[in-house]
Write an enzyme that holds these catalytic residues in place. Structure first.
Site, PDB file in Angstrom:
ATOM      1  N   GLU A 228      41.619  40.921  50.265  1.00  0.00           N
ATOM      2  CA  GLU A 228      40.265  40.414  50.500  1.00  0.00           C
ATOM      3  C   GLU A 228      39.516  41.401  51.391  1.00  0.00           C
ATOM      4  O   GLU A 228      39.987  41.765  52.460  1.00  0.00           O
ATOM      5  CB  GLU A 228      40.303  39.033  51.166  1.00  0.00           C
TER       6      GLU A 228
ATOM      7  N   GLY B 213      37.606  33.104  50.464  1.00  0.00           N
ATOM      8  CA  GLY B 213      36.943  32.018  49.764  1.00  0.00           C
ATOM      9  C   GLY B 213      35.818  32.457  48.857  1.00  0.00           C
ATOM     10  O   GLY B 213      35.335  31.674  48.039  1.00  0.00           O
ATOM     11  N   GLY B 214      35.368  33.703  49.002  1.00  0.00           N
ATOM     12  CA  GLY B 214      34.354  34.221  48.099  1.00  0.00           C
ATOM     13  C   GLY B 214      32.994  33.567  48.245  1.00  0.00           C
ATOM     14  O   GLY B 214      32.665  32.934  49.256  1.00  0.00           O
ATOM     15  N   THR B 215      32.190  33.693  47.197  1.00  0.00           N
ATOM     16  CA  THR B 215      30.820  33.200  47.218  1.00  0.00           C
ATOM     17  C   THR B 215      30.746  31.705  47.442  1.00  0.00           C
ATOM     18  O   THR B 215      29.973  31.225  48.278  1.00  0.00           O
ATOM     19  CB  THR B 215      30.119  33.566  45.891  1.00  0.00           C
ATOM     20  N   CYS B 216      31.526  30.942  46.705  1.00  0.00           N
ATOM     21  CA  CYS B 216      31.429  29.481  46.766  1.00  0.00           C
ATOM     22  C   CYS B 216      31.568  28.965  48.185  1.00  0.00           C
ATOM     23  O   CYS B 216      30.775  28.154  48.657  1.00  0.00           O
ATOM     24  CB  CYS B 216      32.488  28.841  45.869  1.00  0.00           C
TER      25      CYS B 216
ATOM     26  N   HIS C 186      28.309  -2.432  35.600  1.00  0.00           N
ATOM     27  CA  HIS C 186      26.908  -2.679  35.961  1.00  0.00           C
ATOM     28  C   HIS C 186      26.835  -2.995  37.451  1.00  0.00           C
ATOM     29  O   HIS C 186      27.701  -3.685  37.977  1.00  0.00           O
ATOM     30  CB  HIS C 186      26.361  -3.874  35.151  1.00  0.00           C
TER      31      HIS C 186
END
Length: 462
Positions: free
Chosen positions: A34, A39-42, A441
């Site tokens: 890394e 964790g990257g973009t998200c 419902h």
């Protein structure tokens, strides 16, 4: 120093950590690389932080509407942007730490923090180490596209990433780009209290959607006071008295918008330009996306590409599905393919848009004999009770096979309700399955049987 592994995973976005965990659990010696934020973009600049901001913006919007529900709130509704950002940072930071702790704790894993660059088809340099493996998985994601806009080098601008550092309220935010990211930020900051103008080159917003969806979304945003300037064929930028001026027409200087801040939301580019892919022989397309087959294998045996860098999807869920496909093929003797999945995504404005399968326009263009049904959210009891009746439901089915071809649900909980139809599509069940189902419902989903019971022939494209 050269270090030998069974597998190397480059990038810790949605696909990378999960795949590394599966490979590690299977007894493989795995290196995880890394270069920046786990964790990257998200986790860091995308889904988690932005949806946290959306939640704060929704709360402010609902508070201003409190009187409609018989709730009295004394005084003006103010937004403390520093506290909003602090909440976002805490939630995103927790996720970031969770991913890092996960990969660092893998039994057979070793984490390298640095920029990975290929030196050969089976070796990658990270800092002073050369990592070698027969299996390499690229999960490097993408970043905001900065267009060749005249004058852009003379002004300050923001992207979805740098917006994460904003802890103040822009007086007037100009958003260049009328698609998913731009619309989410536009509504969010309008609800925080900023003046907002969206500038879009196309004749309508979110042009990949059907025209009725685009029109409805535009109406939702305009009713909240967001200005929308379409058909901006020639967009320029310049600084003037400490502000930014965005030109909309190179031939007509009077067509312009003046604001305090500029956000660029015009697309994404893959993070593949500095990986040394040429040294590995990995083929890319003209935009830099890595070419892969239906099982995410690149042009080089032993190298796979997952997530946003392979142009097979641009979402967190498609990236995770990429991991599932690769793991299934490598470890489970399960020949899953990218072409097995049904495209689905959401636009997280309020109310949200949930989409699955083909659009109405795509069905028409295909010349298929089809049926269509629509229902306004004003005829959905749950939406009326909540006071959130904007939008509509739409479904298109094959007239002969009765298969659901596609659906759009623009309305309260539309991003959740769409999964009812999506799961039926994956089951390859006919739409009559929905028609005969008994739903709870009062919910939004309970109107789906009623929706499909009103199907009518879809006129074909002429």
């Amino acid at each position: 120093m050269n270090v030998r592994f069974d597998a190397i995973v480059i990038g810790t976005g949605q696909a990378g950590p999960a795949l590394a965990a599966r490979l590690s659990a299977a007894g493989m010696k795995v290196a995880v690389v890394e270069r920046k934020h786990f964790g990257g973009t998200c986790v860091n600049t995308g889904c988690i932080p932005t949806k946290t901001l959306v939640a704060s913006a929704y709360t402010a919007h609902l508070a201003r509407r409190a009187g409609e529900y018989g709730v009295a709130i004394g005084g003006q509704i103010d937004v403390d942007m520093k506290r909003v950002k602090a909440r976002k940072d805490e939630i995103a930071g927790r996720s970031n730490k969770g991913v890092e702790d996960w990969v660092r704790g893998l039994k057979n894993g070793t984490v390298y923090h640095g920029h990975a660059r290929f030196e050969s088809p089976h070796s990658v340099r990270v800092n002073d180490d050369v990592l070698e493996a027969e299996k390499i998985f690229i999960n490097v994601g993408g970043r905001a596209l900065v267009p060749a806009m005249p004058g852009l080098d003379e002004v300050s601008y923001l992207t979805n990433s740098s917006m994460m550092n904003v802890d103040f309220l822009p007086e007037h935010l100009i958003v260049v780009g009328g698609s998913y990211i731009g619309l989410e930020f536009a509504q969010m900051y309008r609800r925080f209290g900023a003046n907002v103008t969206i500038v879009e080159k196309a004749p309508r917003l979110i042009v990949r959607e059907d025209e009725d969806v685009s029109t409805a979304v535009q109406g939702i945003l305009e009713r909240e006071g967001i200005a929308i300037r379409l058909n901006a064929e020639c967009i320029t930028a310049r600084a003037q008295d400490g502000r930014v001026v965005v030109g909309l027409d190179c031939a007509e200087a009077s067509r312009q918008v003046e604001g305090s801040h500029l956000l660029l939301a015009v697309g994404r580019v893959p993070n593949t330009d500095d990986l040394g892919l040429d040294k590995a022989g990995v083929e890319t397309d003209n935009a830099g996306y890595i070419k892969v087959d239906d099982q995410l294998r690149t042009s080089v045996p032993g190298i796979w590409a997952l997530g946003d860098c392979n142009r097979k999807g641009a979402f967190t869920h498609t990236s995770y599905n990429d991991y599932e496909i690769v793991a299934a093929n490598l470890l489970d003797n399960d020949p899953r393919k990218v072409s097995d999945r049904i495209m689905t995504y959401a636009l997280f404005i309020d109310p949200p848009l949930g989409r699955a399968g083909m659009t109405e326009a795509e069905v028409r263009a295909a010349g298929r004999k089809a049926l269509i049904a629509t229902r306004p959210m004003s005829r959905v009891g749950r939406a009326v009770e909540k006071g959130e009746t904007q939008g509509f439901m739409k479904i298109v089915v094959d007239a002969e096979t009765k298969a659901i071809l596609g659906a759009a649900i623009l309305g309260v909980t539309g991003d959740e309700v769409i999964h009812v139809l999506l799961d039926v599509m994956y089951a390859k069940a006919p739409y009559t399955t929905v028609s005969r189902a008994m739903h709870i419902h009062p919910t939004v989903s309970e109107l789906l049987p009623t929706l499909v019971q009103g199907l009518q022939p879809l006129a074909r494209a002429t």
